[in-house]
Enzyme design. Structure first.
Site, PDB file in Angstrom:
ATOM      1  N   ARG A 232     -17.747 -35.991 -28.797  1.00 15.59           N
ATOM      2  CA  ARG A 232     -16.949 -34.862 -29.413  1.00 15.59           C
ATOM      3  C   ARG A 232     -15.533 -35.241 -29.322  1.00 15.59           C
ATOM      4  O   ARG A 232     -14.876 -34.998 -30.408  1.00 15.59           O
ATOM      5  CB  ARG A 232     -17.200 -33.495 -28.610  1.00 15.59           C
TER       6      ARG A 232
ATOM      7  N   ASP B  37     -23.711 -38.567 -29.889  1.00 16.01           N
ATOM      8  CA  ASP B  37     -23.902 -37.351 -30.197  1.00 16.01           C
ATOM      9  C   ASP B  37     -23.725 -37.163 -31.730  1.00 16.01           C
ATOM     10  O   ASP B  37     -23.421 -38.181 -32.358  1.00 16.01           O
ATOM     11  CB  ASP B  37     -23.029 -36.208 -29.096  1.00 16.01           C
TER      12      ASP B  37
ATOM     13  N   HIS C 235     -29.482 -34.305 -31.738  1.00 20.85           N
ATOM     14  CA  HIS C 235     -27.948 -34.666 -31.537  1.00 20.85           C
ATOM     15  C   HIS C 235     -27.806 -36.163 -32.235  1.00 20.85           C
ATOM     16  O   HIS C 235     -27.062 -36.841 -31.687  1.00 20.85           O
ATOM     17  CB  HIS C 235     -27.767 -34.710 -29.865  1.00 20.85           C
TER      18      HIS C 235
ATOM     19  N   GLU D  62     -31.929 -29.877 -27.102  1.00 22.84           N
ATOM     20  CA  GLU D  62     -31.571 -29.090 -28.250  1.00 22.84           C
ATOM     21  C   GLU D  62     -32.296 -29.686 -29.618  1.00 22.84           C
ATOM     22  O   GLU D  62     -31.318 -30.177 -30.485  1.00 22.84           O
ATOM     23  CB  GLU D  62     -30.109 -28.698 -28.166  1.00 22.84           C
TER      24      GLU D  62
ATOM     25  N   TYR E  59     -21.345 -26.153 -15.359  1.00 20.26           N
ATOM     26  CA  TYR E  59     -20.822 -26.343 -16.808  1.00 20.26           C
ATOM     27  C   TYR E  59     -19.263 -26.489 -16.874  1.00 20.26           C
ATOM     28  O   TYR E  59     -18.705 -25.430 -16.829  1.00 20.26           O
ATOM     29  CB  TYR E  59     -21.464 -25.607 -17.992  1.00 20.26           C
TER      30      TYR E  59
ATOM     31  N   THR F 207     -17.047 -31.937 -24.469  1.00 19.18           N
ATOM     32  CA  THR F 207     -15.577 -31.963 -24.779  1.00 19.18           C
ATOM     33  C   THR F 207     -15.207 -31.570 -26.199  1.00 19.18           C
ATOM     34  O   THR F 207     -14.523 -31.928 -26.792  1.00 19.18           O
ATOM     35  CB  THR F 207     -15.073 -33.377 -24.605  1.00 19.18           C
ATOM     36  N   GLU F 208     -16.121 -30.444 -26.877  1.00 15.58           N
ATOM     37  CA  GLU F 208     -15.986 -29.821 -28.010  1.00 15.58           C
ATOM     38  C   GLU F 208     -14.373 -29.316 -27.950  1.00 15.58           C
ATOM     39  O   GLU F 208     -13.806 -29.494 -28.795  1.00 15.58           O
ATOM     40  CB  GLU F 208     -16.916 -28.681 -28.284  1.00 15.58           C
TER      41      GLU F 208
HETATM   42  C1  ACM Z   1     -26.890 -29.621 -22.988  1.00 17.93           C
HETATM   43  O1  ACM Z   1     -26.058 -28.962 -22.498  1.00 17.93           O
HETATM   44  N1  ACM Z   1     -27.089 -29.510 -24.229  1.00 17.93           N
HETATM   45  C2  ACM Z   1     -27.543 -30.621 -22.301  1.00 17.93           C
END
Ligand code: ACM
Length: 624
Positions: free
Chosen positions: A165, A194, A269, A345, A436, A483-484
């Protein structure tokens, strides 16, 4: 035994301040026994290690660095009293210590470190550094006599850095690793790929980096604020690591007792992959590396839709040829036992809509798209295994049937990890709820707003072994820095610490020795250490913690301090400064009116943290 003539000029005297350092070690050691007396550094302190012991030899540069950081000259003659810093190989390996535990003794004979392997010596040195004054060059040095026995609760103590990111240079990555090892982390999970950039050179697939590593330059919040690339706009932001740079980072990490786990995120991703090789998607339409623009919709219950295709086509053999090439180079570069395949995701809408994918599923008796993901995971696992590596992935890899020797990294809370362990898989716990690091850590009025919050106190509650789970299947845990919202290393450090200190203690220290109040006290001490290293970290524990409760007769405000000995002051009449404002002692009903709440912590009349300023309307929105 060889004597290494590296010497400290030692100060005479006992500094009681330094005795206190033994109470401030993070993570808290298994046992510390302090004794009367101090080792005063009033002459020199030779280093005695065995030149024929490779594990001990690897400690030489670290010991030299420590000595240099103490700001004393290296002399060339041994001291008279026989005191020394000695590394001792446990002749009969003390099994309790394993490869990372150590015994550290400080007495009139100097400092002795006993360990079974390099990891133990290295961790002992980190403890020793924490026993020294914060700024040794300005202080007289005296270490208290003590005896420490210490070893980790878990073998996997990780931090993850997302370099897709935002891109972080090799120097940044090394600084990140160098910081984490001071708190005895031993796994660096490198999120290398990603939608926003592919960061690892793959020589057999050059477009992954010539195209996939670069995107158009945008700043600010990911999502609505970042517009999509304009026609003809040059992709100028990005970067990637060459094989040589990756080897350099791995070697740097290895000499700090850290294993690097590479993550190649698939089959979702993958927008950066598809920008380079669109033929690997279902629709095969041209793609771009996403500059952080909004391309997904989230529905609040964990379901989502990708508005631009970012998944590989699991029915296309070329995808497995791609994976084979990538994993061949990754496995050759990274000596660790694990390769992380992501797996999180993965939006399956494009698979569902494709006639070809549906036909493939029918032909191969794959009942739904979740089983199709499972088919993909199994194929990747085979590839990874054939390279002599073990597969690890995010908990979505549990969908369908998972190969029995795959390891699960549980991120959507603990439940994926619990389910995986019940099925006999090894697990690394890394739940959003406790680990997180991208989440907002202080009050939202003074921190970057992310979609969720995680305080230091909550981080400290992390217990990696849930009730009813076989503890031997829990390899350990990890905190993740996505790190967005993190454009550079200074902010990465700010977001990582001090919460990673809480993670480190949850992963190293016996659960029965954890104590939040004592931990916070120790964290305060470590603030000085970070300041001394010119690393700015988050001191949100010096800000009041605000809670608004909805009751029948109105909204009630309660304020709390994480640190002891602090006064909480506040105003609701639009005035400041707060030095002489009302002293908070108990919750109260928020008065009606148009005003700002201002509140701040003080010690001995001096502000210790930030003044929080929040409009009443905003406070009412927070009411629960
Ligand atoms: C994640 O936070 N998508 C692994």
């Amino acid at each position: 035994m060889a004597r290494k003539y590296l010497f400290l000029i030692l100060c005479i005297g006992v500094c009681s301040q330094n005795r206190l350092q033994s109470q401030n070690i993070i993570p808290q050691p298994v046992s510390i026994a302090t004794e009367n007396g101090s080792l005063g550094f009033d002459s020199n302190l030779p280093v005695i290690l065995d030149d024929n012991d490779q594990e001990q030899k690897r400690m030489e540069p670290h010991i030299t660095n420590l000595y240099e950081s103490l700001g004393v000259k290296v002399l060339s003659s041994p001291n008279a009293n026989g005191a020394a810093l000695r590394l001792i190989n446990n002749k009969q390996a003390n099994t309790k210590l394993g490869n990372e535990g150590y015994l550290l003794d400080i007495n009139s004979m100097g400092i002795s470190i006993s360990a079974n392997a390099f990891g133990g010596y290295f961790n002992a040195l980190q403890t020793l550094k924490q026993l020294l004054p914060v700024n040794p060059s300005n202080n007289r040095i005296a270490l208290p006599f003590l005896s420490i026995e210490d070893y980790p609760r878990f073998g996997w103590r990780g931090l993850m850095l997302d370099v897709s990111r935002h891109f972080f240079s090799v120097e940044d990555v090394k600084r990140y690793i160098n910081q984490m090892v001071q708190y005895k982390f031993n796994v660096f999970h490198w999120h290398l790929t990603d939608d926003e950039g592919w960061r690892i050179e793959i020589k057999s697939l050059p477009k992954l980096t010539s195209v996939g590593a670069w995107r158009v330059e945008r700043i600010g919040s990911f999502g609505e604020g970042r517009v999509f690339p304009k026609p003809g706009e040059k992709a100028t932001y990005g970067g990637f690591y060459t094989h040589e740079q990756i080897k350099d980072v791995i070697a740097y990490a290895k000499e700090r007792n850290v294993t690097v786990v590479p993550e190649i995120d698939m089959p979702g991703h993958c927008m950066a992959v598809l920008a380079a090789y669109p033929e690997l998607s279902v629709n095969k339409t041209p793609k771009f590396v996403n500059p952080g623009s909004k391309f997904s919709e989230w529905y609040g219950d964990g379901t989502f839709k990708m508005l631009i295709e970012n998944t590989l086509d699991p029915t296309n053999e070329k995808v497995y040829e791609f994976a084979e090439k990538v994993m061949t180079e990754v496995a050759t570069l990274f000596p660790g036992e694990y390769i992380h395949m992501g797996g999180d995701e993965c939006y399956k809408g494009y698979w569902e809509e494709s006639k070809d994918v549906q036909a493939f599923m029918k032909k191969n008796k794959i009942k739904d798209v979740h089983d199709l993901q499972s088919y993909f995971v199994k194929r990747i696992e085979k590839i990874v295994k054939a390279k002599g590596k073990k597969l690890i992935g995010w908990d979505e890899i549990l969908e369908g049937e998972l190969p029995s020797d795959a390891t699960v990294m549980s991120w959507r809370g603990m439940k994926g990890g619990i389910e995986a362990a019940h099925k006999g898989h090894k697990v690394v716990m890394s739940p959003t709820t406790f680990a997180y690091l991208d989440y907002t850590q202080g009050d939202r009025s003074v921190e970057t707003n992310i979609y969720a919050d995680l305080s230091l106190e909550k981080s400290y509650e992390f217990e990696p072994v849930p009730d009813g789970v076989n503890p031997s299947l829990i390899l350990g845990g990890q905190a993740n820095l996505w790190t967005e919202a993190i454009p550079h290393l200074d902010y990465a450090m700010y977001m990582t610490y001090p919460r990673a200190l809480a993670t480190s203690e949850s992963l190293w220290t016996p659960a029965s020795s954890k104590n939040w109040k004592k931990f916070v006290h120790r964290v305060e001490h470590h603030f000085d250490r970070f300041d001394n290293q010119q690393t700015t970290i988050c001191k949100a524990i010096y800000d009041p913690v605000i809670q608004v409760k909805k009751k029948e007769d109105g909204n009630y405000l309660s304020l709390k301090s994480d640190v002891e000995g602090a006064e909480i002051r506040y105003s609701t009449d639009n005035t400041y400064p707060l030095e002489r404002a009302a002293l908070y002692n108990t919750e109260f009903r928020l008065p009606e009116g148009k005003y700002l709440l201002r509140t701040q912590l003080f010690r001995q009349g001096k502000p210790i943290g930030r003044m929080l300023t929040i409009p009443i309307d905003e406070l009412i929105k927070r009411a629960k």
